[in-house]
Scaffold this motif. Structure first.
Motif, mmCIF file in Angstrom:
data_model
loop_
_atom_site.group_PDB
_atom_site.id
_atom_site.type_symbol
_atom_site.label_atom_id
_atom_site.label_comp_id
_atom_site.label_asym_id
_atom_site.label_seq_id
_atom_site.Cartn_x
_atom_site.Cartn_y
_atom_site.Cartn_z
ATOM 1 N N GLY A 107 0.785 -1.233 0.000
ATOM 2 C CA GLY A 107 0.000 0.000 0.000
ATOM 3 C C GLY A 107 0.816 1.283 0.000
ATOM 4 N N LYS A 108 2.141 1.180 -0.027
ATOM 5 C CA LYS A 108 2.938 2.416 0.014
ATOM 6 C C LYS A 108 3.045 3.025 -1.394
ATOM 7 N N PRO A 109 3.044 4.350 -1.461
ATOM 8 C CA PRO A 109 3.289 4.981 -2.758
ATOM 9 C C PRO A 109 4.769 4.864 -3.136
ATOM 10 N N GLY A 110 5.021 4.758 -4.438
ATOM 11 C CA GLY A 110 6.407 4.619 -4.889
ATOM 12 C C GLY A 110 6.627 5.281 -6.238
ATOM 13 N N ALA A 111 7.884 5.358 -6.611
ATOM 14 C CA ALA A 111 8.248 5.860 -7.948
ATOM 15 C C ALA A 111 9.607 5.277 -8.317
ATOM 16 N N ILE A 112 9.872 5.302 -9.614
ATOM 17 C CA ILE A 112 11.114 4.697 -10.125
ATOM 18 C C ILE A 112 11.873 5.692 -11.000
ATOM 19 N N ILE A 113 13.168 5.775 -10.728
ATOM 20 C CA ILE A 113 14.097 6.433 -11.659
ATOM 21 C C ILE A 113 15.081 5.350 -12.095
ATOM 22 N N SER A 114 15.235 5.166 -13.388
ATOM 23 C CA SER A 114 16.288 4.256 -13.847
ATOM 24 C C SER A 114 17.301 5.077 -14.635
ATOM 25 N N SER A 115 18.546 4.632 -14.579
ATOM 26 C CA SER A 115 19.556 5.315 -15.385
ATOM 27 C C SER A 115 20.552 4.291 -15.883
ATOM 28 N N SER A 116 21.192 4.632 -16.988
ATOM 29 C CA SER A 116 22.246 3.748 -17.475
ATOM 30 C C SER A 116 23.221 4.523 -18.343
ATOM 31 N N THR A 117 24.347 3.886 -18.558
ATOM 32 C CA THR A 117 25.347 4.477 -19.433
ATOM 33 C C THR A 117 24.895 4.358 -20.890
ATOM 34 N N GLY A 118 23.975 3.447 -21.136
ATOM 35 C CA GLY A 118 23.435 3.261 -22.485
ATOM 36 C C GLY A 118 22.329 4.266 -22.789
ATOM 37 N N VAL A 119 21.876 4.234 -24.039
ATOM 38 C CA VAL A 119 20.927 5.276 -24.467
ATOM 39 C C VAL A 119 19.493 5.028 -24.000
ATOM 40 N N TYR A 120 19.163 3.791 -23.610
ATOM 41 C CA TYR A 120 17.764 3.511 -23.257
ATOM 42 C C TYR A 120 17.415 3.865 -21.814
ATOM 43 N N GLY A 121 18.399 4.278 -21.048
ATOM 44 C CA GLY A 121 18.113 4.786 -19.696
ATOM 45 C C GLY A 121 17.522 3.755 -18.749
ATOM 46 N N GLY A 122 17.855 2.498 -18.969
ATOM 47 C CA GLY A 122 17.370 1.481 -18.039
ATOM 48 C C GLY A 122 15.886 1.170 -18.193
ATOM 49 N N PHE A 123 15.374 1.351 -19.385
ATOM 50 C CA PHE A 123 13.944 1.112 -19.625
ATOM 51 C C PHE A 123 13.532 -0.307 -19.196
ATOM 52 N N GLY A 124 14.378 -1.294 -19.539
ATOM 53 C CA GLY A 124 14.055 -2.695 -19.206
ATOM 54 C C GLY A 124 13.972 -2.903 -17.704
ATOM 55 N N ALA A 125 14.934 -2.336 -16.973
ATOM 56 C CA ALA A 125 14.937 -2.461 -15.515
ATOM 57 C C ALA A 125 13.712 -1.763 -14.930
ATOM 58 N N ASN A 126 13.443 -0.581 -15.443
ATOM 59 C CA ASN A 126 12.330 0.231 -14.945
ATOM 60 C C ASN A 126 11.024 -0.562 -15.026
ATOM 61 N N HIS A 127 10.821 -1.228 -16.158
ATOM 62 C CA HIS A 127 9.546 -1.924 -16.342
ATOM 63 C C HIS A 127 9.520 -3.295 -15.685
ATOM 64 N N HIS A 128 10.657 -3.966 -15.584
ATOM 65 C CA HIS A 128 10.680 -5.209 -14.794
ATOM 66 C C HIS A 128 10.397 -4.897 -13.333
ATOM 67 N N LEU A 129 10.948 -3.791 -12.873
ATOM 68 C CA LEU A 129 10.702 -3.398 -11.481
ATOM 69 C C LEU A 129 9.208 -3.127 -11.263
ATOM 70 N N ARG A 130 8.593 -2.455 -12.207
ATOM 71 C CA ARG A 130 7.145 -2.190 -12.087
ATOM 72 C C ARG A 130 6.364 -3.490 -11.907
ATOM 73 N N GLN A 131 6.789 -4.532 -12.608
ATOM 74 C CA GLN A 131 6.073 -5.806 -12.519
ATOM 75 C C GLN A 131 6.095 -6.344 -11.075
ATOM 76 N N SER A 132 7.242 -6.315 -10.435
ATOM 77 C CA SER A 132 7.327 -6.777 -9.041
ATOM 78 C C SER A 132 6.544 -5.859 -8.111
ATOM 79 N N LEU A 133 6.586 -4.569 -8.401
ATOM 80 C CA LEU A 133 5.903 -3.624 -7.503
ATOM 81 C C LEU A 133 4.384 -3.802 -7.556
ATOM 82 N N VAL A 134 3.879 -4.255 -8.710
ATOM 83 C CA VAL A 134 2.445 -4.566 -8.778
ATOM 84 C C VAL A 134 2.117 -5.650 -7.753
ATOM 85 N N PHE A 135 2.961 -6.677 -7.705
ATOM 86 C CA PHE A 135 2.643 -7.819 -6.840
ATOM 87 C C PHE A 135 2.791 -7.475 -5.356
ATOM 88 N N VAL A 136 3.793 -6.692 -5.015
ATOM 89 C CA VAL A 136 3.953 -6.337 -3.593
ATOM 90 C C VAL A 136 3.072 -5.140 -3.212
#
Ligand SMILES: Cc1cc2nc3c(=O)[nH]c(=O)nc-3n(C[C@H](O)[C@H](O)[C@H](O)COP(=O)(O)O)c2cc1C
Length: 191
Positions: A107-136
């Motif tokens: 029930g806690k509010p959250g937010a995600i910042i992802s960053s990377s040395t690559g050009v996509y800015g950690g998009f994959g990590a950002n969205h995989h993290l969202r998947q786990s956060l849905v469940f918890v």
């Protein structure tokens, strides 16, 4: 004085981590109703359910779970490893979610910042993290999204963020997160 406690979980253990530098920037912003602190996840052993099944979790789990329980909101600032979240961050989420029925994130509010040395800015990590956060059941802010690509170009030789555009973006992201978090906290209070 801050009213709300926000825990920052950084998805990188690296000493000179860019994600840690982003977290540091957030910590250095002028005081608001939200007080930020980094929650250390480096000492958590890899999750093994046996320790909870026999009711004997290591002291680092007990401390971490207590700390998470005390938070009003959670901000994740993470690197991307092989298009997903670094194991150390996933491990922390798993530890906080157990033992069964005692999910500390619930029930806690959250937010995600992802960053990377690559050009996509950690998009994959950002969205995989969202998947786990849905469940918890962390209520994760959807907009604005934060994918900071080519992060080396935003950070100067002193190790601080120097790009004005990145600084402005992070400040506006932080404001949006605080508005989001306050809305969730108040809604919970009315239950
Ligand atoms: C094991 C490993 C996997 C990586 N995978 C990715 C990746 O999938 N995408 C990406 O953009 N960068 C990847 N990188 C590069 C990271 O973006 C870079 O190391 C970055 O500095 C990590 O964040 P940090 O500075 O906070 O430690 C990877 C790095 C490591 C060590």
């Amino acid at each position: 004085m801050s009213i709300y406690n926000v825990g920052i979980l950084v998805g990188s253990l690296r000493k000179e981590s860019y994600n840690k530098k982003i977290a540091q920037f957030i910590l250095e912003q002028e005081e608001s109703k939200f007080g930020y602190r980094i929650i250390d996840i480096s000492e958590l052993p890899l999750y093994n359910q046996d320790v909870d099944d026999v009711g004997n979790p290591p002291p680092s789990y007990v401390r971490f779970r207590k700390e998470v329980a005390s938070l009003d909101a959670v901000l994740f600032i993470t690197a991307e490893y092989n298009r997903s979240i670094p194991a150390v961050l996933k491990n922390a989420i798993d530890v906080g979610s157990r033992p069964y029925g005692k999910n500390k994130w619930d029930g806690k509010p959250g937010a995600i910042i992802s960053s990377s040395t690559g050009v996509y800015g950690g998009f994959g990590a950002n969205h995989h993290l969202r998947q786990s956060l849905v469940f918890v059941n962390i209520l994760t802010m959807q907009q604005p999204e934060a994918y900071l690509g080519s992060i080396t170009t935003c950070i100067g030789p002193s190790g601080t963020i120097e790009s004005q555009k990145t600084k402005d973006f992070l400040r506006s992201f932080k404001n949006a997160f605080e508005q989001w978090a306050e809305r969730i906290i108040h809604t919970k209070g009315q239950d």
